[in-house]
Design an enzyme around this catalytic site. Structure first.
Site, PDB file in Angstrom:
ATOM      1  CD  GLU A 198      -2.727   0.459   2.877  1.00 46.98           C
ATOM      2  OE1 GLU A 198      -2.867   1.764   3.507  1.00 46.98           O
ATOM      3  OE2 GLU A 198      -3.091  -0.484   3.309  1.00 46.98           O
TER       4      GLU A 198
ATOM      5  CG  ASP B 196      -3.051   7.815   8.626  1.00 46.38           C
ATOM      6  OD1 ASP B 196      -3.100   6.625   8.750  1.00 46.38           O
ATOM      7  OD2 ASP B 196      -3.335   8.474   7.524  1.00 46.38           O
TER       8      ASP B 196
END
Lengths: 247, 398
Positions: free
Chosen positions: A35, A46
């Protein structure tokens, strides 16, 4: 089937060549899919580690074209997805970007801030270009919503391990969610968020694979390691996790 | 009693104002947003809900806010200038209108914890106030730079019982406070209600907050008709996220003779650092919505700059982006310097100290072309008490 390992790495941190080398090395050490993260100024899904890697990469002058170059370099040897916030892709113009990325050899996209409803208008475009757009299921979703989300899911379903941001130590019982998903689709279910060497086995228990990000980024952020050491440590970690999830 | 009415500018069922708006959030938040949307559909025109809101707005906030005829400034400009006195609301700004309604919604939905982001601290203070009033636990996210320049408001929030988080990432202003508020929300989606302070964020917030703030325009329209027997030529409001502007414009937008003018933060100038998302930005996605954003070629969000913490944001509510494109609102900007001049001007000519944010709208009276004989309403969205420390450093009267 062998349980799969997906690794998230931030593009061009510390630099482009490192990212290419790391991706190739990981693929030889148990990682099935890479990824490739597009650094973004405001990565709201995040946690602190990935946010920091994003900021450092941007401070080093990261441009979208860096991800394109890395992709060109490794796509024939690596199963590759792009992971980024929607604005990074939207600004390139999806009409242009999707055919280009297909041409580069990309498999698809993971876009954490593009929920099902907002993907609808791009569904056709992804299909036309033979690219997947990974579907997310969260532990807040009802069975009805899961049915809607997963009906056209391809490649794998990204099961978010807990309510929260990447890299936190939270833990939730995902079995009922994975069971719900399995009643609607045969697409494999991978668990992501908070997966590391310690948690991998438990997180993989009911799933078909795991997605690991912060645990790799933690190694990349260690300033006292050389590039070679970082790659070695990441590969060791990948091997351990791959063994753990298939033990 | 104020109850919103459906408008031709309502978003579609997915929250889109044409291409703008929508819901660009992690999947974890979608169920909460869908639940909120459903709940809001049920109460949007519900008399019981609005009666409760009305009670607090009257007896607690002090509504209706006056529409004040500014004699001295009107004489100086040769125009008729009225100020909609949102600065007289309890907690000192228009923010409280929205927070009362969202707080009551949070209670209805059974939430015991609320969070909010804040720039100037006005929305944080309003949220902390309502949390105290309604017995809700409250956490406020504020950029570290804003914590410093708005220390009085930080103290007020703490005094009211809220916990204040100083956000250290990025530009340490409103944008970063919103990032951290969203992260906290994703983590605590099951038991936390996010009281968004402006007409931004994912659907249904832009619609909800517009409805909650549109009481400003609803009152102002009745007040100007009573005082002048006609509608104004112009309605002027400052824009950060854009809630006071949407609030007052809402009841004039469909009147052809009324020009609604939104004023962005021109900062150090239009070709320097500023907060002019509409003038200098392009459409993009941030904080759950598609709207105009200050961003570089690759879509990395740029830091905004404004003298006023409340306007120091690189984005804007999606409905404003939509009004820019459909030309139903005129947008312009005022620089830091012009705003500071207007801050002094209004203080000394009318004895009203406006917030730095509102000073941008006031300043536009001097920039507006052909102002003579015009009937104008300026939304005085907040009072300047919170800006005293910053003003004291910039202004010297000895």
């Amino acid at each position: 089937m062998n349980k799969q390992l997906v690794a998230y790495i931030t593009s061009a941190y510390p630099d482009k060549n490192f990212t290419s080398d790391l991706a190739l090395a990981l693929t030889q050490n148990g990682v099935d899919t890479i990824e490739l993260g597009i650094p973004f100024s405001d990565p709201v899904a995040d946690g602190p580690l990935i946010e920091k890697a994003n900021q450092l990469s941007l401070r080093n002058g990261f441009r979208f074209s860096d991800t394109v170059e890395i992709t060109k370099e490794i796509s024939d040897k690596v199963d590759l997805l792009w992971m980024g916030y929607f604005n990074s892709f939207y600004q390139q113009g999806l009409d242009k970007l999707l055919p280009l990325s297909k041409q580069l050899g990309l498999g698809g996209y993971i876009i954490p801030d593009l929920p099902h409803e907002e993907t609808l208008r791009y569904k056709e475009l992804f299909a036309q270009n033979g690219l997947v757009n990974i579907a997310f299921v969260a532990p807040t979703d009802s069975k009805e919503r899961i049915e809607t989300i997963v009906q056209d899911a391809q490649k794998f379903i990204y099961m978010v391990a807990y309510t929260g941001i990447t890299g936190s130590g939270k833990d939730e019982n995902l079995e009922p969610f994975i069971n719900d998903i399995k009643t609607f689709t045969d697409t494999p279910v991978f668990v992501g968020f908070g997966v590391n060497a310690k948690t991998a086995k438990a997180k993989a228990k009911h799933s078909d694979g795991v997605i690991v990000g912060s645990a790799f980024i933690d190694i990349l952020l260690q300033e006292n390691l050389t590039h070679t050491q970082k790659i070695e440590r990441c590969c060791e970690l990948a091997k351990v996790i791959k063994e753990e999830i298939n033990a | 009693m104020y109850i919103p009415k459906p408008s031709k500018f309502d978003p579609d069922s997915l929250g889109h104002f044409d291409i703008f708006g929508g819901r660009y959030v992690p999947e974890t938040l979608m169920p909460a947003l869908l639940k909120l949307e459903k709940e809001y559909e049920q109460i949007r025109f519900d008399e019981d809900f609005w009666r409760e809101v009305d009670y607090y707005l009257k007896d607690y906030v002090g509504r209706p806010s006056p529409l004040y005829y500014a004699h001295n400034i009107s004489e100086e400009l040769g125009a008729k200038v009225y100020f909609k006195r949102e600065d007289l609301n309890h907690t000192g700004a228009h923010k409280v209108n929205n927070v009362i309604a969202q707080g009551l919604m949070a209670k209805r939905l059974g939430y015991k914890k609320v969070i909010a982001e804040t720039g100037a601290g006005q929305h944080g203070v309003a949220t902390a106030t309502i949390a105290a009033l309604l017995g809700l636990e409250c956490e406020i996210f504020m950029g570290a730079k804003d914590v410093e320049r708005q220390e009085l408001n930080v103290f007020r929030m703490k005094l009211l019982g809220a916990k204040v988080h100083a956000c250290q990432s990025g530009s340490k202003t409103l944008k970063d406070a919103m990032n951290d508020a969203i992260r906290h929300w994703v983590t605590n989606a099951r038991d936390t209600f996010y009281i968004i302070g402006t007409v931004a964020g994912p659907h249904p917030y832009p619609l909800m907050v517009r409805d909650f703030q549109a009481i400003i325009g609803w009152e102002a329209r009745a007040q100007i008709l009573e005082k002048e027997g006609r509608l104004p030529d112009c309605v002027i409001a400052c824009i950060g996220g854009g809630s006071n502007a949407i609030g007052i414009f809402q009841h004039f937008l469909e009147d052809e003779g009324v020009e609604c003018i939104g004023i962005e933060a021109g900062g150090l100038g239009i070709d320097d650092k500023n907060g002019c998302s509409l003038q200098k930005g392009r459409p993009g996605v941030l904080h759950g919505q598609m709207s105009y954003l200050l961003q570089d070629e690759d879509g990395q969000i740029l830091e905004a700059h404004s003298i006023s913490a409340g306007l120091d944001y690189p984005g804007i509510g999606p409905e404003h982006a939509f009004h820019k494109e459909n030309k139903s609102v005129t947008y312009d900007y005022i620089t830091d310097e012009e705003a500071l001049d207007a801050f002094v001007w209004l203080s000394q000519r009318e004895g009203i100290i406006p917030a730095f944010e509102s000073s941008h709208a006031v300043a536009y009276l001097k920039k507006l072309q052909n102002i003579k004989d015009k009937l104008i309403i300026v939304n005085l969205s907040g009072r300047g008490d919170k800006d005293m420390i910053q003003a004291k450093e910039m202004l010297h009267f000895d």
